[in-house]
Design a protein around this motif. Structure first.
Motif, PDB file in Angstrom:
ATOM      1  N   GLN A   1      -2.778   3.958  -8.326  1.00 32.31           N
ATOM      2  CA  GLN A   1      -3.472   4.957  -7.498  1.00 32.31           C
ATOM      3  C   GLN A   1      -4.919   4.276  -7.915  1.00 32.31           C
ATOM      4  OE1 GLN A   1      -2.683   8.975  -8.169  1.00 32.31           O
ATOM      5  NE2 GLN A   1      -0.555   8.801  -7.871  1.00 32.31           N
ATOM      6  N   ASP A   2      -5.318   4.300  -9.004  1.00 35.64           N
ATOM      7  CA  ASP A   2      -6.643   3.607  -9.643  1.00 35.64           C
ATOM      8  C   ASP A   2      -7.001   2.264  -8.697  1.00 35.64           C
ATOM      9  OD1 ASP A   2      -6.959   5.954 -10.994  1.00 35.64           O
ATOM     10  OD2 ASP A   2      -6.615   4.786 -12.846  1.00 35.64           O
TER      11      ASP A   2
ATOM     12  N   ASN B   1      -7.397   2.876  -5.078  1.00 34.62           N
ATOM     13  CA  ASN B   1      -8.539   3.205  -4.785  1.00 34.62           C
ATOM     14  C   ASN B   1      -9.894   2.475  -4.826  1.00 34.62           C
ATOM     15  OD1 ASN B   1      -7.574   5.801  -3.937  1.00 34.62           O
ATOM     16  ND2 ASN B   1      -7.528   6.526  -6.207  1.00 34.62           N
ATOM     17  N   GLY B   2      -9.635   1.212  -5.147  1.00 28.83           N
ATOM     18  CA  GLY B   2     -10.594  -0.065  -5.236  1.00 28.83           C
ATOM     19  C   GLY B   2     -11.062  -0.173  -6.531  1.00 28.83           C
ATOM     20  N   LYS B   3     -10.654   0.529  -7.619  1.00 26.68           N
ATOM     21  CA  LYS B   3     -11.002   0.164  -9.151  1.00 26.68           C
ATOM     22  C   LYS B   3     -10.732  -1.449  -9.376  1.00 26.68           C
ATOM     23  CE  LYS B   3     -11.089   1.895 -13.769  1.00 26.68           C
ATOM     24  NZ  LYS B   3     -10.565   2.638 -14.724  1.00 26.68           N
TER      25      LYS B   3
ATOM     26  N   THR C   1       0.738  -1.099  -0.023  1.00 32.69           N
ATOM     27  CA  THR C   1       0.015  -0.001   0.000  1.00 32.69           C
ATOM     28  C   THR C   1       0.868   1.137  -0.136  1.00 32.69           C
ATOM     29  OG1 THR C   1      -0.204  -0.184   2.404  1.00 32.69           O
ATOM     30  CG2 THR C   1      -2.023  -1.096   1.127  1.00 32.69           C
TER      31      THR C   1
END
Length: 656
Positions: free
Chosen positions: A127-128, A131-133, A104
């Motif tokens: 980063q995407d 962020n949970g994508k 992380t």
């Protein structure tokens, strides 16, 4: 230009123009069809590459998502994880740069193979995913290890299903596989290429894209703008090499990349030109056949016309021995039959003229001598006719004088007849009016008698009325007397009631009421006396007027009786006069009819005399004209003789 050539040219034009127009339309349609086929082929190739890319991405992304759910990956045990990644690389060999697990903080903690571990916290795909994508496909990047163009597939790693993200699993896939796809599909002149989501080239069958600067930016082209907007289609355009091409394009839904296929327009048109050359050769062959057929048809169609032309020229020089051969039943065949019929008629006419021209010459000599004799006889007839006309003219003048006298007598008789007819109509009208007057006088007499009887009844009624009125007067006098006595009784009753005091008050009231009734009866009796007096006066006057009227009616009846007797006498006189007038009118009418018959006969005799005179004068003139005519006939006979000789010379040219 000869008729045969004109007809052949007309047939050629009729056949060639539609063929040429259809060929031009066919050539245009051929080029359009070639373009449509090229667009269809381009679209099919683009769809095939799109499916390959989607399949490749889904396969590799599925591998990463399975790894993200593996308990070993979630354990963050790097030794065990490395083994799992090595095994996964066997399933997805497209990840040539390896599969990497990142924590992380952005630090890569383990990877397949021997590559270095880097910090990638600044990368957008990382980063995407963090962020949970669920599925992340990066833009086209340059690999830090190999320097090749790559795209990174990434998926988040959860500590347990529905838990928190503890890392990101990623795989780097270079574009070599894409190049293989486009190279396999780029054949037969078609070129398939792929651009990224920004419009920059990432895979091309002939252009080397080993470095970032080698990528061509197509984002400003019209087709790329339309494709990046999510549309698909085909367009005719100029490529970066300034070649005219047909380009078909679509956008890959998984990656956003643009898959395009182009084919040179010259190659498409080459196929159209092949079809055009074939169509042109076929058209020329058909035109040659049409020309040959047109010449044959024109020659066959004009042959009977030429024969007819030769026959008419032969007839013009006097040859009537020929005959046309009828080969068909169309208009030309009918014309040939008509010319044959005309030849037969001409032969008959010429033969008859030749046979009779000599007879005409002989008759002309006889006609000349006969006309001289006729002229002499007609001169004698003219003299006799002139003398007869003079005598007939004198008779006609005498008959005209007699006719004028008879017409004067006729006018006088007509005048008398008109006058008697007027008297007859007046007499008949007088008879009708007398009958009508007599009837009306009878009606008046009966009416006056009815009035007289009515007046008699009225006088009797008035007398009875006068008696009744007198009776009413007597009755009114008696009522007045009773009223006076009642009034007196009421006065006495009032006096007696006053004497009785209180006991007589009721009786006093009754006496008072009786007095009021007596006063009213007296008042009404006075009114009745006045009315009776007035009625008596009017009745007396009415009786006197009725008697005077009755006397006048008697006088009127006497007058009407005298008038009726006078009308009867007038009617008798008229009825005796009317038959005499009718007999006079009938006699006058018969005289007029006899006069008309006499006038008609005289007019007929006069007309006959005039016609005879005119006929004799005409006969004399005709005799003189006959003399002149016979002289002309003699001259005509001489001319006829010379004309018949000339006719014999003219018809010698005809051969029958």
């Amino acid at each position: 230009m000869r008729l045969k050539n004109k007809l052949a040219l007309l047939l050629l034009t009729i056949c060639a123009v539609p063929l040429i127009l259809s060929s031009v339309m066919s050539i245009h349609s051929t080029f359009e069809n070639e373009k449509a086929h090229a667009i269809e082929r381009n679209s099919a190739l683009s769809r095939e590459v799109d499916l390959e890319i989607t399949s490749l991405i889904n396969h590799n992304m599925g591998t990463l998502k399975l790894l993200a759910q593996d308990p070993v990956i979630r354990s963050m045990n790097t030794i065990e994880i490395k083994k799992v990644l090595e095994e996964a690389l066997q399933v997805s060999p497209e990840f040539k740069s390896g599969i990497v697990l990142t924590n992380t903080s952005g630090m890569q903690i383990v990877r397949s193979g021997d590559g270095t571990l880097n910090n990638i916290s600044d990368r957008q795909f990382y980063q995407d995913a963090l962020n949970g994508k669920a599925e992340v496909i990066s833009e086209i990047l340059v690999s830090k290890q190999s320097g090749q163009l790559i795209t990174v597939l990434a998926a988040p790693v959860y500590d347990h299903p529905g838990g928190k993200i503890i890392g990101v699993i990623q795989g780097s896939m270079d574009v070599t596989k894409l190049i293989e796809f486009v190279q396999q599909r780029s054949k037969d002149g078609a070129t398939v290429f792929v651009a990224d989501e920004k419009g920059k080239l990432i895979a091309h069958p002939t252009i080397q894209l080993s470095k970032a600067e080698d990528r061509i930016d197509l984002s400003q082209t019209e087709f790329m703008k339309d494709a990046l907007a999510g549309n698909k289609g085909s367009v005719e355009m100029a490529n970066p090499k300034r070649e005219r091409v047909i380009t078909s394009y679509l956008r890959n839904q998984a990656t956003g990349w643009i898959v395009s296929t182009e084919v040179p327009l010259s190659l498409v048109e080459a196929g159209g030109w092949k079809e055009t050359i074939f169509s042109t050769v076929f058209l020329l062959i058909v035109l040659v056949i049409v020309i040959v057929v047109a010449v044959i048809v024109a020659r066959k169609a004009t042959k009977p016309i030429l024969e007819i032309s030769e026959m008419t020229q032969s007839i013009a020089v006097g040859n009537l021995t020929g005959k046309l051969i009828v080969r068909s039943q169309d208009e030309i065949g009918q014309l040939a039959q008509s010319i044959n019929s005309m030849l037969d008629s001409l032969r008959t006419i010429v033969y008859n003229i030749q046979r009779q021209s000599s007879d005409v010459s002989g008759h002309a000599v006889g006609l000349s001598s006969t006309s001289v004799q006729i002229a002499h006889s007609s001169q004698e007839v003219a003299t006799a006719a002139s003398e007869s006309a003079t005598g007939v003219t004198n008779q006609s003048e005498e008959l005209t004088h007699i006719l004028n006298s008879v017409n004067d007598f006729s006018q006088a008789i007509n005048h008398i007849y008109d006058s008697m007819e007027s008297v007859k109509r007046g007499s008949e009208l007088t008879e009708r009016l007398s009958n009508d007057g007599s009837q009306r006088l009878k009606q008046l007499e009966e009416s006056i008698q009815g009035v007289e009887s009515s007046f008699a009844g009225l006088v009797k009624t008035l007398g009875d009325l006068d008696q009744n009125v007198n009776k009413i007067g007597h009755i009114a006098n008696e009522i007045k007397t009773i009223s006076d006595q009642t009034n007196m009784l009421s006065l006495n009753a009032s006096i007696e009631a006053a004497r009785a005091g209180e006991a007589g008050k009721g009786f006093a009231v009754v006496a008072q009421e009786v007095k009021k009734l007596a006063d009213q009866s007296k008042h009404l009796t006075g009114s009745i006396e006045e009315i009776v007096s007035s009625v008596t006066t009017d009745a007396t006057a009415a009786v006197q007027s009725s008697e005077a009227m009755n006397h006048k009616l008697a006088l009127q009846i006497q007058t009407v009786e005298h008038m009726s007797a006078a009308f009867v006498a007038i009617l008798k006189s008229v009825m005796e006069t009317t038959p005499q007038l009718k007999r006079s009118v009938d006699a006058t009418n018969r005289a007029i009819l006899q006069k008309d018959d006499i006038v008609g006969r005289i007019e007929s005799i006069s007309a006959i005399a005039e016609q005879t005179s005119a006929a004799t004068e005409e006969m004399a003139a005709s005799a003189e004209e006959l003399t002149a005519t016979t002289q002309e006939i003699a001259a005509v006979g001489e001319n006829l003789k010379s004309v018949s000789a000339e006719l014999e010379e003219c018809i010698k040219i005809f051969r029958v």
